[in-house]
Design a protein around this motif. Structure first.
Motif, PDB file in Angstrom:
ATOM      1  N   THR A   1      86.214  76.862  -3.642  1.00 13.47           N
ATOM      2  CA  THR A   1      85.413  75.828  -4.291  1.00 13.47           C
ATOM      3  C   THR A   1      85.333  76.075  -5.793  1.00 13.47           C
TER       4      THR A   1
ATOM      5  N   THR B   1      77.021  78.861   0.798  1.00 22.56           N
ATOM      6  CA  THR B   1      76.720  77.439   0.667  1.00 22.56           C
ATOM      7  C   THR B   1      75.239  77.144   0.899  1.00 22.56           C
TER       8      THR B   1
ATOM      9  N   SER C   1      92.887  63.682   5.994  1.00 16.81           N
ATOM     10  CA  SER C   1      93.151  64.086   4.611  1.00 16.81           C
ATOM     11  C   SER C   1      93.478  62.936   3.692  1.00 16.81           C
TER      12      SER C   1
ATOM     13  N   ILE D   1      80.193  70.991  -4.435  1.00 18.89           N
ATOM     14  CA  ILE D   1      80.312  71.619  -3.124  1.00 18.89           C
ATOM     15  C   ILE D   1      80.983  70.637  -2.176  1.00 18.89           C
ATOM     16  N   SER D   2      81.544  71.116  -1.100  1.00 14.71           N
ATOM     17  CA  SER D   2      82.200  70.259  -0.118  1.00 14.71           C
ATOM     18  C   SER D   2      81.236  69.222   0.433  1.00 14.71           C
ATOM     19  N   LYS D   3      81.684  67.958   0.482  1.00 15.66           N
ATOM     20  CA  LYS D   3      80.811  66.904   1.005  1.00 15.66           C
ATOM     21  C   LYS D   3      80.505  67.119   2.472  1.00 15.66           C
ATOM     22  N   LEU D   4      81.393  67.747   3.197  1.00 17.83           N
ATOM     23  CA  LEU D   4      81.112  68.042   4.605  1.00 17.83           C
ATOM     24  C   LEU D   4      79.968  69.044   4.747  1.00 17.83           C
ATOM     25  N   ALA D   5      79.844  69.945   3.791  1.00 20.93           N
ATOM     26  CA  ALA D   5      78.804  70.965   3.853  1.00 20.93           C
ATOM     27  C   ALA D   5      77.409  70.403   3.583  1.00 20.93           C
TER      28      ALA D   5
ATOM     29  N   GLU E   1      89.463  67.761  -5.850  1.00 20.60           N
ATOM     30  CA  GLU E   1      90.236  67.746  -4.615  1.00 20.60           C
ATOM     31  C   GLU E   1      90.677  69.153  -4.271  1.00 20.60           C
ATOM     32  N   ARG E   2      90.553  69.461  -3.003  1.00 21.70           N
ATOM     33  CA  ARG E   2      90.982  70.772  -2.523  1.00 21.70           C
ATOM     34  C   ARG E   2      92.026  70.562  -1.441  1.00 21.70           C
TER      35      ARG E   2
END
Length: 127
Positions: A32, A56, A125, A72-76, A97-98
């Protein structure tokens, strides 16, 4: 970017506004943080990392306590955003983007379930 909800807050900020924010970030070496630093450098954006946390959950709690902002990751943070405890704020014309890779042994048998999993990852993805 992730912020604590506040009345009248904007849905997006200009790249220049990020310079005035206290950034809460993961430790050096985390994926991240690498994505954040590479994206910021590529867009010639200045920023200040004020706090470095190694997980996180700690970052989410710090943002909720209004200590700073984070990427931070939107899923997190899906649950916290849905619950109104955190808000997503876009940085105008910036996209973080990762990329992930799936690896497997070249001689591994690919079952139908495995192939479906690969299709699912691909479809997810490109959203």
């Amino acid at each position: 970017m992730l912020k604590k909800p506040q009345v009248g807050r904007k849905k997006s900020i200009s790249p220049a506004e990020i310079e005035n924010e206290d950034i809460i970030m993961r430790e050096k070496g985390s994926g991240t943080r690498e994505v954040f630093e590479e994206t910021m450098a590529k867009n010639n954006m200045r920023y200040r990392i004020k706090y470095v946390l190694n997980n996180t959950e700690a970052i989410k709690k710090a943002v909720q306590a209004n200590i700073g902002v984070s990427v931070i990751s939107k899923l997190a943070v899906k649950k916290e955003i849905r619950g109104g405890r955190l808000v997503k704020v876009d940085i105008e014309n910036i996209r973080f983007e990762r990329k992930f890779s799936i690896i497997y042994h070249k001689d591994k048998f690919k079952s139908n379930l495995f192939e479906e999993f690969i299709k699912h990852l691909y479809n997810y993805s490109i959203r």
